[in-house]
Design a protein around this motif. Structure first.
Motif, PDB file in Angstrom:
ATOM      1  N   HIS A 115       0.822  -1.202   0.000  1.00 44.76           N
ATOM      2  CA  HIS A 115       0.000   0.000   0.000  1.00 44.76           C
ATOM      3  C   HIS A 115       0.866   1.266   0.000  1.00 44.76           C
ATOM      4  O   HIS A 115       0.570   2.261  -0.694  1.00 44.76           O
ATOM      5  N   CYS A 116       1.976   1.203   0.831  1.00 46.16           N
ATOM      6  CA  CYS A 116       2.864   2.372   0.940  1.00 46.16           C
ATOM      7  C   CYS A 116       3.541   2.663  -0.395  1.00 46.16           C
ATOM      8  O   CYS A 116       3.615   3.815  -0.845  1.00 46.16           O
ATOM      9  N   LEU A 117       4.030   1.613  -1.070  1.00 45.95           N
ATOM     10  CA  LEU A 117       4.699   1.783  -2.358  1.00 45.95           C
ATOM     11  C   LEU A 117       3.716   2.249  -3.410  1.00 45.95           C
ATOM     12  O   LEU A 117       4.063   3.050  -4.304  1.00 45.95           O
ATOM     13  N   ASP A 118       2.491   1.738  -3.355  1.00 51.38           N
ATOM     14  CA  ASP A 118       1.492   2.145  -4.341  1.00 51.38           C
ATOM     15  C   ASP A 118       1.113   3.603  -4.192  1.00 51.38           C
ATOM     16  O   ASP A 118       0.740   4.274  -5.168  1.00 51.38           O
ATOM     17  N   GLN A 119       1.308   4.206  -3.028  1.00 51.64           N
ATOM     18  CA  GLN A 119       0.908   5.579  -2.765  1.00 51.64           C
ATOM     19  C   GLN A 119       1.902   6.579  -3.402  1.00 51.64           C
ATOM     20  O   GLN A 119       1.471   7.553  -4.028  1.00 51.64           O
ATOM     21  N   GLY A 120       3.160   6.386  -3.117  1.00 49.09           N
ATOM     22  CA  GLY A 120       4.112   7.396  -3.621  1.00 49.09           C
ATOM     23  C   GLY A 120       5.342   6.829  -4.249  1.00 49.09           C
ATOM     24  O   GLY A 120       6.283   7.560  -4.582  1.00 49.09           O
ATOM     25  N   GLY A 121       5.446   5.563  -4.333  1.00 50.91           N
ATOM     26  CA  GLY A 121       6.625   4.943  -4.935  1.00 50.91           C
ATOM     27  C   GLY A 121       7.719   4.676  -3.953  1.00 50.91           C
ATOM     28  O   GLY A 121       8.524   3.783  -4.151  1.00 50.91           O
ATOM     29  N   GLU A 122       7.860   5.508  -2.922  1.00 50.45           N
ATOM     30  CA  GLU A 122       8.866   5.317  -1.885  1.00 50.45           C
ATOM     31  C   GLU A 122       8.201   5.470  -0.526  1.00 50.45           C
ATOM     32  O   GLU A 122       7.174   6.138  -0.392  1.00 50.45           O
ATOM     33  N   GLY A 123       8.896   4.849   0.440  1.00 53.96           N
ATOM     34  CA  GLY A 123       8.357   4.930   1.780  1.00 53.96           C
ATOM     35  C   GLY A 123       9.429   4.748   2.826  1.00 53.96           C
ATOM     36  O   GLY A 123      10.584   4.449   2.497  1.00 53.96           O
ATOM     37  N   GLU A 124       9.092   4.987   4.000  1.00 53.02           N
ATOM     38  CA  GLU A 124      10.020   4.839   5.115  1.00 53.02           C
ATOM     39  C   GLU A 124       9.354   3.955   6.177  1.00 53.02           C
ATOM     40  O   GLU A 124       8.172   4.109   6.486  1.00 53.02           O
ATOM     41  N   LEU A 125      10.176   3.053   6.748  1.00 54.19           N
ATOM     42  CA  LEU A 125       9.702   2.133   7.766  1.00 54.19           C
ATOM     43  C   LEU A 125      10.537   2.307   9.007  1.00 54.19           C
ATOM     44  O   LEU A 125      11.768   2.220   8.955  1.00 54.19           O
ATOM     45  N   LEU A 126       9.913   2.624  10.104  1.00 61.77           N
ATOM     46  CA  LEU A 126      10.588   2.781  11.388  1.00 61.77           C
ATOM     47  C   LEU A 126      10.150   1.604  12.260  1.00 61.77           C
ATOM     48  O   LEU A 126       8.956   1.343  12.451  1.00 61.77           O
ATOM     49  N   LEU A 127      11.129   0.899  12.761  1.00 63.32           N
ATOM     50  CA  LEU A 127      10.806  -0.202  13.673  1.00 63.32           C
ATOM     51  C   LEU A 127      11.515   0.006  14.990  1.00 63.32           C
ATOM     52  O   LEU A 127      12.598   0.605  15.020  1.00 63.32           O
ATOM     53  N   ARG A 128      10.871  -0.473  16.001  1.00 60.89           N
ATOM     54  CA  ARG A 128      11.464  -0.343  17.343  1.00 60.89           C
ATOM     55  C   ARG A 128      11.391  -1.728  18.001  1.00 60.89           C
ATOM     56  O   ARG A 128      10.326  -2.331  18.102  1.00 60.89           O
ATOM     57  N   LEU A 129      12.549  -2.173  18.434  1.00 56.25           N
ATOM     58  CA  LEU A 129      12.672  -3.488  19.054  1.00 56.25           C
ATOM     59  C   LEU A 129      12.913  -3.292  20.540  1.00 56.25           C
ATOM     60  O   LEU A 129      13.922  -2.727  20.943  1.00 56.25           O
ATOM     61  N   SER A 182      11.509 -13.551  29.935  1.00 53.35           N
ATOM     62  CA  SER A 182      10.764 -14.193  28.837  1.00 53.35           C
ATOM     63  C   SER A 182       9.354 -13.655  28.780  1.00 53.35           C
ATOM     64  O   SER A 182       8.663 -13.566  29.787  1.00 53.35           O
ATOM     65  N   GLY A 183       8.955 -13.220  27.553  1.00 52.14           N
ATOM     66  CA  GLY A 183       7.572 -12.861  27.337  1.00 52.14           C
ATOM     67  C   GLY A 183       7.296 -11.396  27.319  1.00 52.14           C
ATOM     68  O   GLY A 183       6.203 -10.981  26.969  1.00 52.14           O
ATOM     69  N   ASP A 184       8.266 -10.471  27.646  1.00 49.22           N
ATOM     70  CA  ASP A 184       7.947  -9.045  27.654  1.00 49.22           C
ATOM     71  C   ASP A 184       8.661  -8.278  26.548  1.00 49.22           C
ATOM     72  O   ASP A 184       8.734  -7.053  26.572  1.00 49.22           O
ATOM     73  N   GLY A 185       9.225  -8.975  25.513  1.00 48.50           N
ATOM     74  CA  GLY A 185       9.799  -8.315  24.349  1.00 48.50           C
ATOM     75  C   GLY A 185       8.702  -7.835  23.413  1.00 48.50           C
ATOM     76  O   GLY A 185       7.559  -8.326  23.463  1.00 48.50           O
ATOM     77  N   ARG A 186       9.051  -6.872  22.512  1.00 53.57           N
ATOM     78  CA  ARG A 186       8.015  -6.300  21.674  1.00 53.57           C
ATOM     79  C   ARG A 186       8.650  -5.720  20.411  1.00 53.57           C
ATOM     80  O   ARG A 186       9.724  -5.137  20.461  1.00 53.57           O
ATOM     81  N   LEU A 187       7.968  -5.834  19.309  1.00 51.33           N
ATOM     82  CA  LEU A 187       8.392  -5.258  18.030  1.00 51.33           C
ATOM     83  C   LEU A 187       7.280  -4.354  17.542  1.00 51.33           C
ATOM     84  O   LEU A 187       6.155  -4.831  17.324  1.00 51.33           O
ATOM     85  N   ASP A 188       7.597  -3.024  17.359  1.00 52.43           N
ATOM     86  CA  ASP A 188       6.615  -2.058  16.872  1.00 52.43           C
ATOM     87  C   ASP A 188       7.057  -1.553  15.516  1.00 52.43           C
ATOM     88  O   ASP A 188       8.266  -1.331  15.284  1.00 52.43           O
ATOM     89  N   VAL A 189       6.110  -1.332  14.615  1.00 57.29           N
ATOM     90  CA  VAL A 189       6.422  -0.918  13.234  1.00 57.29           C
ATOM     91  C   VAL A 189       5.549   0.263  12.874  1.00 57.29           C
ATOM     92  O   VAL A 189       4.322   0.225  13.105  1.00 57.29           O
ATOM     93  N   TRP A 190       6.254   1.348  12.336  1.00 60.38           N
ATOM     94  CA  TRP A 190       5.521   2.486  11.765  1.00 60.38           C
ATOM     95  C   TRP A 190       5.858   2.542  10.289  1.00 60.38           C
ATOM     96  O   TRP A 190       7.033   2.417   9.910  1.00 60.38           O
ATOM     97  N   LEU A 191       4.959   2.772   9.409  1.00 57.51           N
ATOM     98  CA  LEU A 191       5.185   2.765   7.967  1.00 57.51           C
ATOM     99  C   LEU A 191       4.488   3.990   7.380  1.00 57.51           C
ATOM    100  O   LEU A 191       3.257   4.143   7.558  1.00 57.51           O
ATOM    101  N   ARG A 192       5.310   4.868   6.673  1.00 59.54           N
ATOM    102  CA  ARG A 192       4.772   6.077   6.096  1.00 59.54           C
ATOM    103  C   ARG A 192       5.378   6.298   4.699  1.00 59.54           C
ATOM    104  O   ARG A 192       6.473   5.824   4.392  1.00 59.54           O
TER     105      ARG A 192
END
Length: 599
Positions: free
Chosen positions: A50-64, A70-80
């Protein structure tokens, strides 16, 4: 621990594929279950496209965020799209919990495109394997559900069969209860009817009660055909006739009744078989073409007659038929007992009445006597009266009561009367006569007892000599209307096994006086006893005047009976003997009448 962030440029589909592969490695190393991992990556792929179809380029920010445990790790993703840098303060577009801290190497170096494709296939294979497992599990559940459904259907079938069986059992129980109740009702009726018909020794009363009980519930009509001792028809006798329109001694007999009389078996006459136990079937009777007839013999030690019943409906019930046959058997016994009783009673009554004396007509004395048999029970007792002249011209008036009822009491009464007259020939006094009778009865008839009272009147003597053997006291009415009771203590009853000599007593009885001898049937009532009855007798005698007694002593005797008995039913016989000393004027007139009649 400080979370690690990384920003990746997305200029082409290859960049998107590598980024996807990198995140795939992170969630794989982070121990995310395959199904959750596939869901995360599928959502990531869709957002990348969807991001590529919008403008051809995009940026992805992830936070690890690597957890400390055990059990309290998390991966968050922002895509614009490119130029709108993602803000970590905003809510992530995608997030995934990491059960295990990942190495994070995929963020620092690139991932070959081939590896990215292979890893995508591995995830797809994992998902497919899970799907296969789910399909196997689904099939297993479907089989189990099918078996369960089959079991439920079988259970429903069993329940329905059980319900049908229960309904059948309930219906059978209802039928059994109804039959038991009907049998109880028939047995109760049979017992009540048996008690009613055996309570009477009157043939007519037995038949009337039978008709009252059977009509209309068990029979629309009832006919009785009786035979005499030789077996002849009694239908033409004087006693035949309708019993309130419901039962009668039949004059016209059906073929079923004739067959029952000839064979001694119950006969059922109808246009259909009766099916009644122990009963023969005949064609419909011309006397009752529309309703069945049931003709039952009345038997005891011989055939007494036939009872014919017309069905109250279209047919006789089998159980009712059995009950009617048994009832007819008991009716036969009751009728036989009634006939035997009538014969016994007639014999005893004839014997007793033959013993009753025709009263003499001595000068100076009027006599009136009455005898009434009991209206209940055997009707015949041992009460008697007697009056006769002695050789010296005196008159003995006697009244007595033998204990018991029936033929034996009547025979003993006759023996006492005969013996008393024999002793009286010797001019013995009342006390001497009773003493002789007492000794005779103790010797010849032990355990049989009697009471008696003898009064002797002599011409011209204004007194009476009397003696009593346990009998009720005589009532004396004076010429002035006053009444007294001769209450001197009586002797013992005749026949009591003790030696006893009876004493003579004297009482004044001038002209115009009356003396009344009686038995207990005249004065005794169960509710009151004897003394009130003696009082009523005394008052009844006091109500007469002398002229009335001398004019018609018999009418006075009838008046006394009417006042004391009131035409009621009696359990005992009644004897009354009234003796009236005539006044001189009345006696002279009576003597003139006797001379005129004699001349």
């Amino acid at each position: 621990m400080t979370p690690t962030t990384h920003l990746r440029k997305l200029a082409s589909l290859a960049d998107a594929a590598r980024t996807r592969a990198a995140l795939d490695r992170i969630v794989t190393e982070g121990g995310v279950p395959a199904l959750e991992r596939a869901r995360f990556l599928t959502a990531l792929t869709a957002r990348l496209r969807h991001c590529l179809d919008q403008g051809g380029e995009g940026e992805l920010l992830l936070r690890l965020r690597q957890g400390t445990s055990s059990g309290d790790g998390r991966l968050d993703v922002w895509l614009r799209p490119a130029g709108t840098r993602p803000d970590p303060q905003e809510s992530p577009d995608l997030t995934c919990a990491l059960p295990v801290p990942p190495a994070g190497a995929g963020l620092r170096r690139g991932v070959p495109l081939g590896e990215a494709l292979l890893r995508a296939d591995e995830n797809t294979a994992t998902v497919l394997r899970l799907l296969d497992e789910q399909d196997d599990l689904l099939r297993l559940h479907e089989e189990e559900l099918h078996k369960t459904n089959q079991g439920v259907l079988a259970l429903h079938s069993d329940l329905e069969a059980a319900a049908v069986a229960q309904r059948e059992l309930l219906e059978a129980e209802r039928t059994a209860r109804a039959e038991a109740e009907r049998a109880r009702r028939l047995l109760t009726f049979l017992a009540d009817a048996s008690a009613a018909i055996t309570a009477s020794l009157s043939l007519t009363a037995v038949l009337r009660r039978l008709a009252d009980m059977l009509v209309p519930e068990y029979a629309a009509h009832l006919d009785v055909w009786l035979f005499d001792e030789e077996g002849a028809d009694q239908g033409d006798g004087d006693d035949s006739g309708a019993y309130e329109g419901r039962a009668y001694w039949a004059r016209e007999h059906s073929l079923a009744a004739v067959a029952a009389a000839r064979t001694g078996r119950p006969q059922h006459a109808a246009d259909h078989p009766g099916g009644l136990p122990g009963t023969d079937d005949l064609p419909a009777s011309a006397l009752s073409p529309d309703r069945p007839l049931l003709a039952i013999p009345l038997t005891a030690h011989r055939l007494l007659g036939v009872i014919t019943l017309t069905a109250p409906g279209p047919r006789f019930d089998a159980d009712t038929g059995v009950m009617l046959v048994e009832l007819a058997r008991r009716v036969g016994i009751a009728l036989d007992n009634a006939r035997r009783y009538e014969q016994y009673r007639d014999t005893a009554e004839a014997l007793q009445r033959a013993q009753l004396t025709e009263l003499p007509d001595p000068p100076g004395l009027l006599l009136a006597a009455r005898y009434l048999p009991a209206t209940r029970g055997l009707n015949i007792g041992g009460d008697w009266y007697d009056a006769f002249l002695q050789p010296d011209g005196g008159l003995l008036a006697v009244i007595g009561d033998v204990t018991g009822h029936g033929l034996r009491a009547a025979v003993l009464m006759g023996q006492l009367r005969t013996a008393l007259r024999a002793y009286a020939v010797e001019d013995k006094s009342p006390g001497e006569i009773l003493s002789h009778l007492h000794r005779m009865l103790c010797h010849l008839q032990p355990e049989l007892y009697a009471t008696a009272m003898i009064a002797r009147f002599r011409p011209g003597e204004p007194e009476v000599v009397w003696a009593s053997a346990g009998h009720l006291p005589a009532v004396v009415r004076a010429a002035d209307g006053s009444v007294r009771v001769l209450d001197a203590k009586p002797g013992v009853m005749l026949g009591i096994p003790v030696p006893f000599t009876y004493q003579d007593h004297r009482a004044e009885l001038p002209p115009g006086s009356s003396m009344v001898l009686y038995t207990d049937g005249l004065v005794e009532r169960r509710a009151d006893g004897i003394d009130p009855g003696i009082g009523r007798l005394a008052r009844s005698m006091a109500a007469f005047d002398t002229a009335e007694l001398e004019q018609d002593l018999n009418a006075a005797a009838d008046a006394v009976l009417k006042q004391l008995l009131h035409d009621s039913e009696r359990d005992d016989d009644v004897c009354l003997l009234m003796c009236h000393m005539v006044t001189p004027a009345q006696d002279a007139g009576a003597a003139g009448e006797r001379r005129t009649a004699g001349g």
